[in-house]
Write an enzyme that holds these catalytic residues in place. Structure first.
Site, mmCIF file in Angstrom:
data_model
loop_
_atom_site.group_PDB
_atom_site.id
_atom_site.type_symbol
_atom_site.label_atom_id
_atom_site.label_comp_id
_atom_site.label_asym_id
_atom_site.label_seq_id
_atom_site.Cartn_x
_atom_site.Cartn_y
_atom_site.Cartn_z
ATOM 1 N N PRO A 120 37.914 16.960 -33.561
ATOM 2 C CA PRO A 120 38.069 15.497 -33.521
ATOM 3 C C PRO A 120 38.383 14.941 -34.915
ATOM 4 N N GLY A 121 39.369 14.065 -34.978
ATOM 5 C CA GLY A 121 39.711 13.424 -36.262
ATOM 6 C C GLY A 121 40.273 14.373 -37.301
ATOM 7 N N TYR A 144 31.376 14.869 -43.186
ATOM 8 C CA TYR A 144 31.274 15.695 -44.405
ATOM 9 C C TYR A 144 31.984 15.012 -45.568
ATOM 10 N N THR A 175 35.196 17.688 -53.375
ATOM 11 C CA THR A 175 36.279 18.209 -52.541
ATOM 12 C C THR A 175 37.484 17.270 -52.515
ATOM 13 N N ASP A 176 38.648 17.844 -52.206
ATOM 14 C CA ASP A 176 39.842 17.003 -52.014
ATOM 15 C C ASP A 176 39.747 16.185 -50.724
ATOM 16 N N GLU A 177 38.792 16.539 -49.841
ATOM 17 C CA GLU A 177 38.718 15.848 -48.545
ATOM 18 C C GLU A 177 38.293 14.385 -48.683
ATOM 19 N N ILE A 218 30.769 29.393 -53.152
ATOM 20 C CA ILE A 218 31.392 29.158 -54.467
ATOM 21 C C ILE A 218 30.348 29.299 -55.569
ATOM 22 N N PRO A 232 40.332 31.412 -32.987
ATOM 23 C CA PRO A 232 40.491 30.049 -32.453
ATOM 24 C C PRO A 232 41.260 29.154 -33.422
ATOM 25 N N THR A 239 21.313 15.828 -47.532
ATOM 26 C CA THR A 239 21.551 16.735 -48.666
ATOM 27 C C THR A 239 22.620 16.188 -49.617
ATOM 28 N N LYS A 266 30.454 13.470 -49.124
ATOM 29 C CA LYS A 266 30.872 13.918 -50.461
ATOM 30 C C LYS A 266 31.422 12.739 -51.267
ATOM 31 N N LYS A 321 33.820 29.514 -41.775
ATOM 32 C CA LYS A 321 35.056 28.942 -42.308
ATOM 33 C C LYS A 321 36.254 29.771 -41.840
ATOM 34 N N LEU A 322 37.422 29.127 -41.791
ATOM 35 C CA LEU A 322 38.581 29.706 -41.090
ATOM 36 C C LEU A 322 38.875 31.162 -41.454
ATOM 37 N N SER A 336 28.410 21.971 -46.125
ATOM 38 C CA SER A 336 29.825 22.054 -46.498
ATOM 39 C C SER A 336 30.801 22.215 -45.337
HETATM 40 P P1 NAD Z 1 28.233 26.805 -48.895
HETATM 41 O O1 NAD Z 1 27.894 26.073 -47.634
HETATM 42 O O2 NAD Z 1 28.742 28.204 -48.816
HETATM 43 O O3 NAD Z 1 26.953 26.819 -49.859
HETATM 44 C C1 NAD Z 1 26.124 25.729 -50.042
HETATM 45 C C2 NAD Z 1 24.845 26.214 -50.719
HETATM 46 O O4 NAD Z 1 24.003 25.078 -50.945
HETATM 47 C C3 NAD Z 1 24.040 27.202 -49.868
HETATM 48 O O5 NAD Z 1 23.597 28.270 -50.677
HETATM 49 C C4 NAD Z 1 22.850 26.369 -49.394
HETATM 50 O O6 NAD Z 1 21.677 27.139 -49.175
HETATM 51 C C5 NAD Z 1 22.682 25.394 -50.545
HETATM 52 N N1 NAD Z 1 22.018 24.151 -50.147
HETATM 53 C C6 NAD Z 1 22.288 23.385 -49.066
HETATM 54 N N2 NAD Z 1 21.465 22.321 -49.045
HETATM 55 C C7 NAD Z 1 20.669 22.402 -50.151
HETATM 56 C C8 NAD Z 1 19.643 21.600 -50.690
HETATM 57 N N3 NAD Z 1 19.253 20.473 -50.074
HETATM 58 N N4 NAD Z 1 19.060 21.984 -51.838
HETATM 59 C C9 NAD Z 1 19.449 23.131 -52.460
HETATM 60 N N5 NAD Z 1 20.413 23.932 -51.986
HETATM 61 C C10 NAD Z 1 21.026 23.578 -50.849
HETATM 62 O O7 NAD Z 1 29.269 25.859 -49.640
HETATM 63 P P2 NAD Z 1 30.482 26.236 -50.599
HETATM 64 O O8 NAD Z 1 31.689 26.455 -49.786
HETATM 65 O O9 NAD Z 1 30.041 27.261 -51.572
HETATM 66 O O10 NAD Z 1 30.684 24.845 -51.351
HETATM 67 C C11 NAD Z 1 29.980 24.555 -52.560
HETATM 68 C C12 NAD Z 1 30.343 23.170 -53.023
HETATM 69 O O11 NAD Z 1 31.749 23.088 -53.220
HETATM 70 C C13 NAD Z 1 30.003 22.081 -52.006
HETATM 71 O O12 NAD Z 1 29.523 20.970 -52.699
HETATM 72 C C14 NAD Z 1 31.329 21.771 -51.339
HETATM 73 O O13 NAD Z 1 31.370 20.427 -50.895
HETATM 74 C C15 NAD Z 1 32.291 22.010 -52.481
HETATM 75 N N6 NAD Z 1 33.648 22.412 -52.100
HETATM 76 C C16 NAD Z 1 33.847 23.472 -51.256
HETATM 77 C C17 NAD Z 1 35.141 23.862 -50.947
HETATM 78 C C18 NAD Z 1 35.411 25.047 -50.045
HETATM 79 O O14 NAD Z 1 36.584 25.314 -49.723
HETATM 80 N N7 NAD Z 1 34.410 25.817 -49.634
HETATM 81 C C19 NAD Z 1 36.233 23.172 -51.480
HETATM 82 C C20 NAD Z 1 35.980 22.082 -52.346
HETATM 83 C C21 NAD Z 1 34.681 21.725 -52.649
HETATM 84 P P1 TYD Z 2 37.671 25.068 -42.630
HETATM 85 O O1 TYD Z 2 37.647 26.467 -43.138
HETATM 86 O O2 TYD Z 2 36.576 24.613 -41.741
HETATM 87 O O3 TYD Z 2 37.847 24.105 -43.891
HETATM 88 P P2 TYD Z 2 38.165 22.502 -43.936
HETATM 89 O O4 TYD Z 2 37.932 21.909 -42.599
HETATM 90 O O5 TYD Z 2 37.161 22.049 -44.952
HETATM 91 O O6 TYD Z 2 39.575 22.377 -44.387
HETATM 92 O O7 TYD Z 2 39.031 24.870 -41.839
HETATM 93 C C1 TYD Z 2 40.281 25.077 -42.476
HETATM 94 C C2 TYD Z 2 41.351 24.679 -41.486
HETATM 95 O O8 TYD Z 2 41.315 25.573 -40.376
HETATM 96 C C3 TYD Z 2 41.134 23.286 -40.905
HETATM 97 O O9 TYD Z 2 42.405 22.682 -40.698
HETATM 98 C C4 TYD Z 2 40.486 23.557 -39.556
HETATM 99 C C5 TYD Z 2 41.081 24.882 -39.155
HETATM 100 N N1 TYD Z 2 40.220 25.764 -38.311
HETATM 101 C C6 TYD Z 2 40.719 26.298 -37.130
HETATM 102 O O10 TYD Z 2 41.891 26.068 -36.744
HETATM 103 N N2 TYD Z 2 39.917 27.105 -36.392
HETATM 104 C C7 TYD Z 2 38.633 27.396 -36.772
HETATM 105 O O11 TYD Z 2 37.915 28.131 -36.039
HETATM 106 C C8 TYD Z 2 38.135 26.841 -37.998
HETATM 107 C C9 TYD Z 2 36.739 27.121 -38.471
HETATM 108 C C10 TYD Z 2 38.978 26.031 -38.747
#
Ligand code: NAD
Ligand code: TYD
Length: 370
Positions: A305-306, A159, A133-135, A13, A214, A101, A163, A198-199, A86
């Site tokens: 799990p969970g 996680y 996050t909404d989580e 992001i 999967p 972190t 957050k 991610k999925l 994340s």
């Molecule tokens: P990501 O895992 O793709 O990227 C995380 C980035 O943070 C990476 O570039 C990593 O190198 C950097 N990083 C990790 N630890 C660090 C540290 N100690 N110091 C400096 N940099 C560090 O994550 P993302 O999916 O881009 O998510 C970004 C943010 O948005 C996160 O805070 C996550 O909780 C939040 N978020 C993500 C989603 C989603 O669907 N991906 C949804 C809601 C919120």
């Molecule tokens: P994910 O992308 O890990 O995001 P989050 O757990 O933060 O929602 O997973 C999205 C959804 O997909 C979640 O319900 C878990 C599921 N999932 C699978 O079913 N198979 C997979 O291999 C992965 C990575 C996720």
């Protein structure tokens, strides 16, 4: 002119945000601070660095003194904190790294902001925006009302708990020390530059490589999918228009079970192969190249799990007060995402090697690795 520190700007992001902000606000100064963990990819922002549109600094948000120096020497008055561990599955494997972190790192970043901004913070209009996050709200029963900004926190995974803890710290630094903060809690993002653990990118890449898809448990877990470009627009609205101290929920208003979203991705890939015969030569191991539908790769595996059953975000506040609406319909956003991965094979081949191979083998034992 704003001067921004974007932490985690080499992640999914954060990188999308950098592209968005550089295009929308070319006059602003952006410094990216990123530790380049397994999830950080400099390639995602390389064109911006090469064009001189942002400065990249490799570093850890947990290094308070180093971050305070960077804030001071660059006169950075806005922090957008994306940096985090994340991935829920990895948090089940190694929770400690998530606390280091996401919790201690955020605390150090908050302290660095206090140190660097000092008594000048308010006069300069300094702002600490924390991306969450909404989580943090936990799991919703079917039919239960979507999360609002006043839904009590009930995080279920390490996680989500990390957050939630960070969100509380950000709030406390505002209350105790007068730091000017905002927080956003966003639903599941998808789009370009997403790491393939991610999925959705995992499924796209697995289809192209002919590996199983999967699906955890029955696959009926519901997520509220949001295209990352919509998230970036929402963040821009918050950074430019929100009063300090506000929290904002951001969702796509698109609740879909995992199985349905993965099914759509399968159909989109099949369709792309049918329309473009050259793809079969590029990806000979893919299901459509072998005369099978991508859906034939779907495999139900042991549940997480969970595993939270359902997330849904009520975006009413940001819609009403800042005029935000998610603009990308899910089908169109998924189509564009499939296209992006087809067109950016070099990016994902580079990130899906090394550490990712080892993680994949641990996470999905018995299936063919990358
Ligand atoms: P990501 O895992 O793709 O990227 C995380 C980035 O943070 C990476 O570039 C990593 O190198 C950097 N990083 C990790 N630890 C660090 C540290 N100690 N110091 C400096 N940099 C560090 O994550 P993302 O999916 O881009 O998510 C970004 C943010 O948005 C996160 O805070 C996550 O909780 C939040 N978020 C993500 C989603 C989603 O669907 N991906 C949804 C809601 C919120
Ligand atoms: P994910 O992308 O890990 O995001 P989050 O757990 O933060 O929602 O997973 C999205 C959804 O997909 C979640 O319900 C878990 C599921 N999932 C699978 O079913 N198979 C997979 O291999 C992965 C990575 C996720």
């Amino acid at each position: 002119m704003r001067r921004l520190l974007v932490t985690g700007g080499a992640g999914f992001i954060g990188a999308n945000f950098c592209h968005h902000w550089c295009a929308a606000h070319p006059e602003d100064r952006i410094v990216v601070l990123d530790a380049l963990t397994y999830a950080g990819n400099l390639a995602s922002i390389a064109p911006l660095i090469e064009a001189g549109k942002l400065r990249f600094v490799r570093g850890d948000i947990g290094e308070r003194a180093q971050v305070a120096t960077l804030l001071a020497e660059e006169s950075l008055g806005t922090i957008v904190n994306f940096a985090a561990e994340s991935h829920v599955d990895r948090s089940l494997e190694d929770p400690a790294q998530f606390l280091r972190t996401n919790v201690l790192g955020t605390q150090a970043l908050l302290d660095a902001a206090r140190t660097a901004w000092g008594a000048e913070a308010h006069r300069r209009g300094c702002r600490f925006h924390h991306v969450s996050t909404d989580e943090v709200y936990g799991s919703l029963a079917p039919g239960a009302a979507a999360f609002t900004e006043s839904t009590p926190y009930a995080p279920n995974s390490p996680y989500a708990a990390s957050k939630a803890a960070a969100d509380h710290l950000v709030r406390a630094w505002a209350h105790s020390f007068g730091l000017s903060v905002t927080i956003s809690n966003c639903s599941n993002n998808y789009g370009p530059f997403q790491f393939p653990e991610k999925l959705l990118p995992l499924c796209i890449l697995n289809i192209l490589e002919g590996r199983p898809l999967p699906i955890y448990g029955d696959g009926l877990q519901v997520r509220d999918w949001l295209h990352v470009s919509d998230h970036c627009r929402a963040l821009e609205l918050i950074l430019t228009r929100s009063a300090p101290g506000e929290t904002w929920n951001i969702g796509g208003s698109t609740q879909e079970p995992n199985l349905a979203v993965v099914g759509t991705v399968c159909d989109l890939v099949d369709h792309a192969f049918a329309a473009e015969p050259a793809l079969a030569a590029r990806f000979p191991r893919s299901a459509p190249a072998q005369g099978r539908s991508a859906r034939s790769l779907i495999e139900h595996v042991r549940d997480r799990p969970g595993h939270d059953r359902r997330y849904a975000v009520d975006s009413g506040k940001i819609a009403r007060l800042l005029g935000f609406r998610a603009a990308t319909p899910l089908q169109a956003g998924l189509g564009a995402t499939v296209r992006w991965y087809l067109d950016n094979e070099a990016w994902w081949r580079a990130v899906a090697s090394g550490e990712y191979r080892q993680w994949y083998a641990r996470q999905y034992p018995g299936t063919r690795g990358t």
